[in-house]
Design a protein around this motif. Structure first.
Motif, PDB file in Angstrom:
ATOM      1  N   GLN A  34       0.828  -1.205   0.000  1.00 44.08           N
ATOM      2  CA  GLN A  34       0.000   0.000   0.000  1.00 44.08           C
ATOM      3  C   GLN A  34       0.868   1.263   0.000  1.00 44.08           C
ATOM      4  OE1 GLN A  34      -3.245   0.423  -0.383  1.00 44.08           O
ATOM      5  NE2 GLN A  34      -3.129   2.626  -0.144  1.00 44.08           N
ATOM      6  N   GLU A  35       1.963   1.245   0.765  1.00 39.98           N
ATOM      7  CA  GLU A  35       2.856   2.411   0.815  1.00 39.98           C
ATOM      8  C   GLU A  35       3.551   2.631  -0.521  1.00 39.98           C
ATOM      9  OE1 GLU A  35       3.992   2.628   5.506  1.00 39.98           O
ATOM     10  OE2 GLU A  35       4.793   0.946   4.340  1.00 39.98           O
ATOM     11  N   VAL A  58       3.531   5.499  -5.999  1.00 41.58           N
ATOM     12  CA  VAL A  58       3.268   5.434  -7.440  1.00 41.58           C
ATOM     13  C   VAL A  58       2.182   6.439  -7.810  1.00 41.58           C
ATOM     14  CG1 VAL A  58       2.331   4.000  -9.305  1.00 41.58           C
ATOM     15  CG2 VAL A  58       4.038   3.042  -7.731  1.00 41.58           C
ATOM     16  N   LEU A  59       1.111   6.482  -7.041  1.00 42.77           N
ATOM     17  CA  LEU A  59       0.028   7.426  -7.301  1.00 42.77           C
ATOM     18  C   LEU A  59       0.530   8.868  -7.223  1.00 42.77           C
ATOM     19  CD1 LEU A  59      -2.967   7.781  -7.913  1.00 42.77           C
ATOM     20  CD2 LEU A  59      -3.389   7.745  -5.450  1.00 42.77           C
ATOM     21  N   PHE A  60       1.387   9.161  -6.237  1.00 38.24           N
ATOM     22  CA  PHE A  60       1.966  10.488  -6.122  1.00 38.24           C
ATOM     23  C   PHE A  60       2.720  10.864  -7.406  1.00 38.24           C
ATOM     24  CE2 PHE A  60       5.933  12.839  -5.215  1.00 38.24           C
ATOM     25  CZ  PHE A  60       5.390  14.050  -4.833  1.00 38.24           C
ATOM     26  N   LEU A 105      12.747   7.517  -3.478  1.00 39.47           N
ATOM     27  CA  LEU A 105      13.065   6.429  -2.557  1.00 39.47           C
ATOM     28  C   LEU A 105      11.915   6.204  -1.592  1.00 39.47           C
ATOM     29  CD1 LEU A 105      16.761   7.268  -1.712  1.00 39.47           C
ATOM     30  CD2 LEU A 105      15.946   5.047  -2.485  1.00 39.47           C
ATOM     31  N   VAL A 106      11.471   4.975  -1.494  1.00 43.06           N
ATOM     32  CA  VAL A 106      10.443   4.588  -0.540  1.00 43.06           C
ATOM     33  C   VAL A 106      10.997   3.354   0.158  1.00 43.06           C
ATOM     34  CG1 VAL A 106       8.034   3.892  -0.217  1.00 43.06           C
ATOM     35  CG2 VAL A 106       8.645   5.471  -2.052  1.00 43.06           C
ATOM     36  N   ASP A 107      11.901   3.605   1.109  1.00 39.49           N
ATOM     37  CA  ASP A 107      12.660   2.480   1.667  1.00 39.49           C
ATOM     38  C   ASP A 107      12.804   2.505   3.180  1.00 39.49           C
ATOM     39  OD1 ASP A 107      14.492   4.515   2.041  1.00 39.49           O
ATOM     40  OD2 ASP A 107      16.156   3.446   1.139  1.00 39.49           O
ATOM     41  N   GLY A 108      12.085   3.354   3.855  1.00 42.08           N
ATOM     42  CA  GLY A 108      12.165   3.401   5.316  1.00 42.08           C
ATOM     43  C   GLY A 108      13.546   3.765   5.838  1.00 42.08           C
TER      44      GLY A 108
END
Length: 127
Positions: free
Chosen positions: A97-98, A103-105, A118-121
């Motif tokens: 979901q995150e 992707v939607l952004f 980067l979406v990697d915490g």
């Protein structure tokens, strides 16, 4: 792995662009990996395929921007799947979901092209 991660993405982009160039306009989000950015022991071919996707995405963004098509790259870290077993700085795995929110952004951000998100915490900080 090169055929799936790199050539597969290239062929998918080519097919998608056919509908985006007439009338002009659209958005593409390629899915890379933080490993393509930082590398990882034991994943040299995977890393090479994802690094290649970075160069492809940047170049394609330059090639199609005049036709009002935006091309961006999402670089997820370890997301809870069967492949992931490591801890990251935020001390939890990301979720599908995150990644979907990111992707939607990118799809909705009309003034972004050639970007890498980067979406990697924080995983890239520890690599």
């Amino acid at each position: 792995m090169l055929h799936t991660n790199l050539l597969g993405s290239m062929l998918t982009c080519r097919a998608a662009l056919r509908s985006m160039l007439r009338p002009p306009g659209g958005a593409i989000v390629n899915i890379g990996s933080v490993v393509g950015l930082k590398g990882n022991a034991g994943q040299s071919v995977y890393s090479a395929s994802k690094s290649g996707l970075q160069g492809f995405t940047r170049s394609l963004a330059k090639e199609v921007s005049s036709r009002n098509v935006r091309v961006n790259l999402l670089l997820p870290g370890f997301i809870r799947t069967n492949m992931t077993e490591r801890l990251i700085p935020l001390r939890r795995f990301g979720t599908g979901q995150e990644v979907a929110q990111a992707v939607l952004f990118l799809l909705e951000s009309q003034y972004m092209t050639g970007a890498e998100l980067l979406v990697d915490g924080g995983l890239h900080l520890s690599m």
